[in-house]
Design a protein around this motif. Structure first.
Motif, PDB file in Angstrom:
ATOM      1  N   THR A  78       0.776  -1.108  -0.050  1.00  0.00           N
ATOM      2  CA  THR A  78       0.083  -0.089   0.027  1.00  0.00           C
ATOM      3  C   THR A  78       0.882   1.143  -0.038  1.00  0.00           C
ATOM      4  O   THR A  78       2.108   1.091  -0.162  1.00  0.00           O
ATOM      5  CB  THR A  78      -0.927  -0.075   1.191  1.00  0.00           C
ATOM      6  OG1 THR A  78      -0.056   0.277   2.505  1.00  0.00           O
ATOM      7  CG2 THR A  78      -1.912  -1.319   1.219  1.00  0.00           C
ATOM      8  N   SER A  79       0.183   2.552   0.010  1.00  0.00           N
ATOM      9  CA  SER A  79       1.186   3.580   0.146  1.00  0.00           C
ATOM     10  C   SER A  79       1.804   3.821   1.496  1.00  0.00           C
ATOM     11  O   SER A  79       1.565   3.236   2.497  1.00  0.00           O
ATOM     12  CB  SER A  79       0.067   4.837   0.075  1.00  0.00           C
ATOM     13  OG  SER A  79      -0.517   5.028   1.337  1.00  0.00           O
ATOM     14  N   PRO A  80       2.902   4.754   1.395  1.00  0.00           N
ATOM     15  CA  PRO A  80       3.877   4.832   2.507  1.00  0.00           C
ATOM     16  C   PRO A  80       2.694   5.222   3.819  1.00  0.00           C
ATOM     17  O   PRO A  80       3.150   5.052   4.995  1.00  0.00           O
ATOM     18  CB  PRO A  80       4.810   5.852   1.983  1.00  0.00           C
ATOM     19  CG  PRO A  80       4.989   5.587   0.574  1.00  0.00           C
ATOM     20  CD  PRO A  80       3.775   5.225   0.208  1.00  0.00           C
ATOM     21  N   PHE A  81       1.831   5.995   3.259  1.00  0.00           N
ATOM     22  CA  PHE A  81       0.945   6.769   4.482  1.00  0.00           C
ATOM     23  C   PHE A  81       0.253   5.570   5.061  1.00  0.00           C
ATOM     24  O   PHE A  81       0.240   5.631   6.290  1.00  0.00           O
ATOM     25  CB  PHE A  81       0.087   7.833   3.931  1.00  0.00           C
ATOM     26  CG  PHE A  81      -0.602   8.412   5.054  1.00  0.00           C
ATOM     27  CD1 PHE A  81      -0.082   9.132   6.139  1.00  0.00           C
ATOM     28  CD2 PHE A  81      -2.126   8.131   5.055  1.00  0.00           C
ATOM     29  CE1 PHE A  81      -0.699   9.835   7.009  1.00  0.00           C
ATOM     30  CE2 PHE A  81      -2.888   8.963   5.879  1.00  0.00           C
ATOM     31  CZ  PHE A  81      -2.371   9.707   6.969  1.00  0.00           C
ATOM     32  N   THR A  82      -0.286   4.607   4.397  1.00  0.00           N
ATOM     33  CA  THR A  82      -1.151   3.600   4.964  1.00  0.00           C
ATOM     34  C   THR A  82      -0.255   2.567   5.729  1.00  0.00           C
ATOM     35  O   THR A  82      -0.576   2.386   7.005  1.00  0.00           O
ATOM     36  CB  THR A  82      -1.702   2.867   3.768  1.00  0.00           C
ATOM     37  OG1 THR A  82      -2.610   3.808   3.215  1.00  0.00           O
ATOM     38  CG2 THR A  82      -2.459   1.619   4.549  1.00  0.00           C
ATOM     39  N   GLN A  83       1.011   2.384   5.314  1.00  0.00           N
ATOM     40  CA  GLN A  83       2.073   1.663   6.193  1.00  0.00           C
ATOM     41  C   GLN A  83       2.265   2.315   7.314  1.00  0.00           C
ATOM     42  O   GLN A  83       2.568   1.555   8.342  1.00  0.00           O
ATOM     43  CB  GLN A  83       3.211   1.292   5.395  1.00  0.00           C
ATOM     44  CG  GLN A  83       2.893   0.361   4.113  1.00  0.00           C
ATOM     45  CD  GLN A  83       4.409   0.355   2.999  1.00  0.00           C
ATOM     46  OE1 GLN A  83       5.182   0.226   3.491  1.00  0.00           O
ATOM     47  NE2 GLN A  83       4.046   0.708   1.837  1.00  0.00           N
ATOM     48  N   ILE A 115      -1.882  11.996  17.898  1.00  0.00           N
ATOM     49  CA  ILE A 115      -0.718  11.376  17.617  1.00  0.00           C
ATOM     50  C   ILE A 115      -0.307  11.291  16.172  1.00  0.00           C
ATOM     51  O   ILE A 115       0.852  11.563  15.636  1.00  0.00           O
ATOM     52  CB  ILE A 115      -0.661   9.848  18.209  1.00  0.00           C
ATOM     53  CG1 ILE A 115      -0.363  10.056  19.849  1.00  0.00           C
ATOM     54  CG2 ILE A 115       0.590   9.157  17.741  1.00  0.00           C
ATOM     55  CD1 ILE A 115      -0.686   8.578  20.574  1.00  0.00           C
ATOM     56  N   LEU A 116      -1.295  10.829  15.354  1.00  0.00           N
ATOM     57  CA  LEU A 116      -1.161  10.897  14.002  1.00  0.00           C
ATOM     58  C   LEU A 116      -0.592  12.412  13.377  1.00  0.00           C
ATOM     59  O   LEU A 116       0.269  12.139  12.621  1.00  0.00           O
ATOM     60  CB  LEU A 116      -2.410  10.462  13.217  1.00  0.00           C
ATOM     61  CG  LEU A 116      -2.471  10.546  11.737  1.00  0.00           C
ATOM     62  CD1 LEU A 116      -1.572   9.416  11.209  1.00  0.00           C
ATOM     63  CD2 LEU A 116      -3.779  10.019  11.274  1.00  0.00           C
ATOM     64  N   MET A 131       6.866  12.592   8.291  1.00  0.00           N
ATOM     65  CA  MET A 131       6.382  12.446   6.878  1.00  0.00           C
ATOM     66  C   MET A 131       5.895  14.061   6.364  1.00  0.00           C
ATOM     67  O   MET A 131       4.745  14.097   5.968  1.00  0.00           O
ATOM     68  CB  MET A 131       5.295  11.411   6.660  1.00  0.00           C
ATOM     69  CG  MET A 131       5.706  10.131   7.154  1.00  0.00           C
ATOM     70  SD  MET A 131       4.370   8.904   6.802  1.00  0.00           S
ATOM     71  CE  MET A 131       5.147   8.378   5.030  1.00  0.00           C
ATOM     72  N   PRO A 132       6.837  14.878   6.674  1.00  0.00           N
ATOM     73  CA  PRO A 132       6.468  16.187   6.277  1.00  0.00           C
ATOM     74  C   PRO A 132       6.049  16.474   5.030  1.00  0.00           C
ATOM     75  O   PRO A 132       5.067  17.260   4.832  1.00  0.00           O
ATOM     76  CB  PRO A 132       7.623  17.139   6.932  1.00  0.00           C
ATOM     77  CG  PRO A 132       8.791  16.222   6.707  1.00  0.00           C
ATOM     78  CD  PRO A 132       8.292  14.795   7.106  1.00  0.00           C
ATOM     79  N   ASN A 133       6.682  16.065   4.191  1.00  0.00           N
ATOM     80  CA  ASN A 133       6.387  16.224   2.477  1.00  0.00           C
ATOM     81  C   ASN A 133       5.271  15.477   2.069  1.00  0.00           C
ATOM     82  O   ASN A 133       5.289  15.287   0.746  1.00  0.00           O
ATOM     83  CB  ASN A 133       7.752  16.086   1.799  1.00  0.00           C
ATOM     84  CG  ASN A 133       8.757  17.023   2.350  1.00  0.00           C
ATOM     85  OD1 ASN A 133       8.485  18.430   2.740  1.00  0.00           O
ATOM     86  ND2 ASN A 133       9.929  16.701   2.366  1.00  0.00           N
ATOM     87  N   ALA A 180      -4.183   9.171   1.730  1.00  0.00           N
ATOM     88  CA  ALA A 180      -5.558   8.437   1.469  1.00  0.00           C
ATOM     89  C   ALA A 180      -6.591   8.510   2.386  1.00  0.00           C
ATOM     90  O   ALA A 180      -5.998   8.122   3.681  1.00  0.00           O
ATOM     91  CB  ALA A 180      -4.965   7.039   1.137  1.00  0.00           C
ATOM     92  N   THR A 181      -7.628   8.810   2.058  1.00  0.00           N
ATOM     93  CA  THR A 181      -8.548   8.976   3.298  1.00  0.00           C
ATOM     94  C   THR A 181      -9.239   7.627   3.566  1.00  0.00           C
ATOM     95  O   THR A 181      -9.660   7.625   4.911  1.00  0.00           O
ATOM     96  CB  THR A 181      -9.858   9.864   2.578  1.00  0.00           C
ATOM     97  OG1 THR A 181     -10.388   9.498   1.247  1.00  0.00           O
ATOM     98  CG2 THR A 181      -9.463  11.310   2.428  1.00  0.00           C
TER      99      THR A 181
END
Length: 160
Positions: free
Chosen positions: A60-65, A103-104, A112-114, A119-120
Motif C-alpha cells: 500500500t502507500s507509505p502513509f497507509t503503512q 498522535i497521527l 512525513m512532512p512532505n 489516502a482518506t
C-alpha cells in the motif's frame, strides 16, 4: 491531574497533553512492553502486532503503512485494552480516538512532512488488516484451528 512518567524521562499530563510530549521513543518503548490478548497468548507485544500490520500493508502507500505501524500508539499512553473490553468502555474509546488523532497529526508532521498522499481510506484499510493480523495471531498461538472460518468471533473481528 492524570500524569504518567515516560521512558524518555518526561512526565506527561494526559489531561493536558502537549505536542512535544508525543515522542516516538516513548510510543515504541511503551508498545514493546504491552502484551496482546490480555497476556493470554504469551509474550506477543503490541509493538510486534503493529509491525505485523505494517508488513501486511507492504503493498500500500507509505502513509497507509505508517498508519499501520502506529495504529495502536495511543495504547502506549493509555494501556492495551482488549477489544472485548473496549466495547464496554465508551469513555476509554473516546479518549483513545482523540489521542489517536493527535498522535497521527504530530508524528505525520514530524516523520512525513512532505507527504502528499494521505489516502482518506487508509484508516479503514488498516483496521481491516488489523483484524486479519488478530486472526493470524490466534492461529499462530493455536487458539483457533486454521480451518476455523465460521466463527462469530472471527466475524466480529473483521467487522470491527
Amino acid at each position: 491531574m492524570n500524569r504518567i512518567p515516560t521512558h524518555s524521562g518526561a512526565v506527561v499530563d494526559m489531561d493536558d497533553l502537549a505536542n512535544a510530549d508525543i515522542r516516538l521513543i516513548d510510543i515504541s518503548y511503551g508498545l514493546s512492553n504491552l502484551t496482546r490478548w490480555a497476556g493470554q497468548l504469551g509474550r506477543f507485544t503490541v509493538a510486534e502486532h503493529s509491525a505485523l500490520v505494517a508488513w501486511l500493508l507492504r503493498d500500500t502507500s507509505p502513509f497507509t503503512q505508517f498508519i499501520g505501524l502506529i495504529h495502536d500508539a495511543p495504547e502506549s499512553y493509555l494501556g492495551e485494552v482488549p477489544r472485548h473490553v473496549k466495547v464496554l468502555c465508551q469513555e476509554y474509546t473516546k479518549k483513545e480516538f482523540l489521542l489517536w488523532e493527535r498522535i497521527l497529526d504530530v508524528l505525520t508532521k514530524t516523520y512525513m512532512p512532505n507527504l502528499d498522499d494521505r489516502a482518506t481510506d487508509s484508516y479503514s484499510e488498516v483496521k481491516l488488516v488489523d483484524s486479519v493480523a488478530a486472526i493470524a495471531e490466534l492461529v499462530h498461538a493455536k487458539k483457533i484451528p486454521i480451518s476455523f472460518k465460521e466463527s462469530t468471533y472471527v466475524d466480529s473481528l473483521t467487522k470491527a
